[in-house]
Design an enzyme around this catalytic site. Structure first.
Site, PDB file in Angstrom:
ATOM      1  N   ASP A 209       0.874  -1.240   0.031  1.00  0.00           N
ATOM      2  CA  ASP A 209      -0.110   0.061   0.072  1.00  0.00           C
ATOM      3  C   ASP A 209       1.072   1.294   0.012  1.00  0.00           C
ATOM      4  OD1 ASP A 209       0.431   1.222   2.942  1.00  0.00           O
ATOM      5  OD2 ASP A 209       0.064  -1.008   3.141  1.00  0.00           O
ATOM      6  N   ASP A 211       0.563   3.770   2.417  1.00  0.00           N
ATOM      7  CA  ASP A 211       0.609   4.272   3.571  1.00  0.00           C
ATOM      8  C   ASP A 211      -0.523   5.571   3.685  1.00  0.00           C
ATOM      9  OD1 ASP A 211       1.727   3.696   6.352  1.00  0.00           O
ATOM     10  OD2 ASP A 211       2.329   5.904   6.108  1.00  0.00           O
TER      11      ASP A 211
END
Length: 291
Positions: A209, A211
Site C-alpha cells: 500500500d 501508507d
C-alpha cells in the site's frame, strides 16, 4: 571455504516455502527463549535452505511480540550463512506502487519495545551498522528478480516503526518528507541481530500500500493489504526459488565484513565477562569467544 546455507524469513502472507526437496521440520532450543516457530529445512537444487515464518504458523505473533533474538540464534545454530528477509511494507513514493519489491539498503529504527542486542552487561560489543545489507546478497537478489521478471527497485530506506497500529497521518507525512522509501514493522532489530551473529543479511520489502500519506490510502485496512499480500507472496516464492538455483554453493566472503563483524567488536576484558552470558553467546559469538 564454508558451505553456503540460505536462510529465509517469511513475513506477512508467507508462512511456508513450497518447492523445497527433502523437507523436514527441526526444533532448535535457544537460550534466548522461544523462536517464532520450528525451522523448516530442505533443499533447492542441492542448496540447503532454512525457512522460518516470522509471525509463526497462522500469523499468531505481532511485530512487537516476535522474539527476534531467538529467531536469529536458531538460524545461526542451523548453520545459516546468508539470510533473506521477506517483509510486507507501505510505500512513501509514487514510483513504488503496491506490488513493487524494494531491495532496501538502509534502515531507520523507530522501535522501542524490543531486545535489540545479544550483548550487554557482562559482555559488551559494538558492531558497525553503517551498511546493514550485505552487498553480494543484494546483487544476487537483484539478479534473481530480473530473471523472474519481478519489478524490483534496488536501494531505498526502510523505516521500522513499533506497531502494531499503522501510522498516523502526521507520522506518515513526516517520514515521506524525510525521504524514506518504505515503512514496516519487523526488519529491526532483526538486521542488527543478524549482524551481531555474523550472518549476511538482505531484505526484500514487498509493497502492499502507499501508507496513509496518500489520499487513496488514507485508511489502510488489513483486508486491503491481504489482497496485495497474496499476489506478492507468489512472486516472493518464485524469487526465492530462482535465488536458490543460482546461488553460490560456497559462502562468499562479505566485502563489508558482515560475516566477520565481531572481529573487533568485543570491548569487555576477558576476565570481566559474565560466564552465563558467554554461555548464551555460544552460537552467536562462539567464533571469537573461542579464539
Amino acid at each position: 571455504m564454508t558451505r553456503a546455507v540460505l536462510g529465509i524469513i517469511g513475513g506477512s502472507g508467507i508462512y511456508d516455502l513450497p518447492g523445497l526437496q527433502d523437507v523436514r521440520e527441526e526444533t532448535i532450543a535457544s537460550p534466548w527463549g522461544e523462536p517464532s516457530a520450528a525451522l523448516t529445512r530442505g533443499e533447492i537444487d542441492g542448496l540447503p535452505i532454512v525457512f522460518l515464518p516470522r509471525h509463526g504458523k497462522g500469523h499468531v505473533l505481532s511485530p512487537s511480540d516476535i522474539n527476534y533474538r531467538a529467531n536469529i540464534d536458531v538460524l545461526k545454530r542451523a548453520g545459516v550463512t546468508d539470510l533473506v528477509s521477506l517483509s510486507a511494507c507501505g510505500s512513501f513514493r509514487e514510483d513504488l506502487p503496491p506490488g513493487t519489491f524494494v531491495l532496501v539498503d538502509q534502515f531507520v529504527d523507530r522501535t522501542c519495545k524490543r531486545e535489540s542486542s545479544f550483548f550487554g552487561k557482562g559482555c559488551v560489543a559494538h558492531v558497525s551498522m553503517a551498511h546493514p545489507v550485505s552487498p553480494r546478497l543484494h546483487v544476487h537478489l537483484a539478479a534473481a528478480a530480473k530473471a523472474e521478471s519481478i519489478a524490483a527497485v534496488q536501494g531505498g530506506t526502510y523505516v521500522c516503526m513499533e506497531g502494531p497500529q499503522f501510522s498516523t497521518l502526521a507520522e506518515s507525512l513526516m517520514y515521506k518528507a524525510q525521504g524514506f522509501s518504505v515503512i514496516g514493522m519487523t526488519n529491526m532489530p532483526e538486521a542488527k541481530l543478524a549482524r551481531e551473529a555474523e550472518i549476511c543479511y538482505a531484505s526484500v520489502a514487498m509493497v502492499t500500500d502507499f501508507d496513509c500519506w496518500h489520499p487513496d490510502h488514507d485508511a489502510v485496512t488489513v483486508q486491503d493489504i491481504i489482497r496485495v499480500l497474496n499476489s506478492n507472496a507468489g512472486k516472493a516464492k518464485a524469487l526465492v526459488a530462482r535465488l536458490a538455483r543460482d546461488f553460490p554453493r560456497e559462502h562468499e566472503l562479505c566485502p563489508i565484513g558482515s560475516d566477520r563483524a565481531l572481529d573487533s567488536a568485543l570491548i569487555t576484558a576477558p576476565e570481566a565477562r559474565d560466564p552465563q552470558l558467554l554461555k548464551n553467546l555460544d552460537a552467536v559469538a562462539g567464533r571469537v569467544l573461542r579464539s
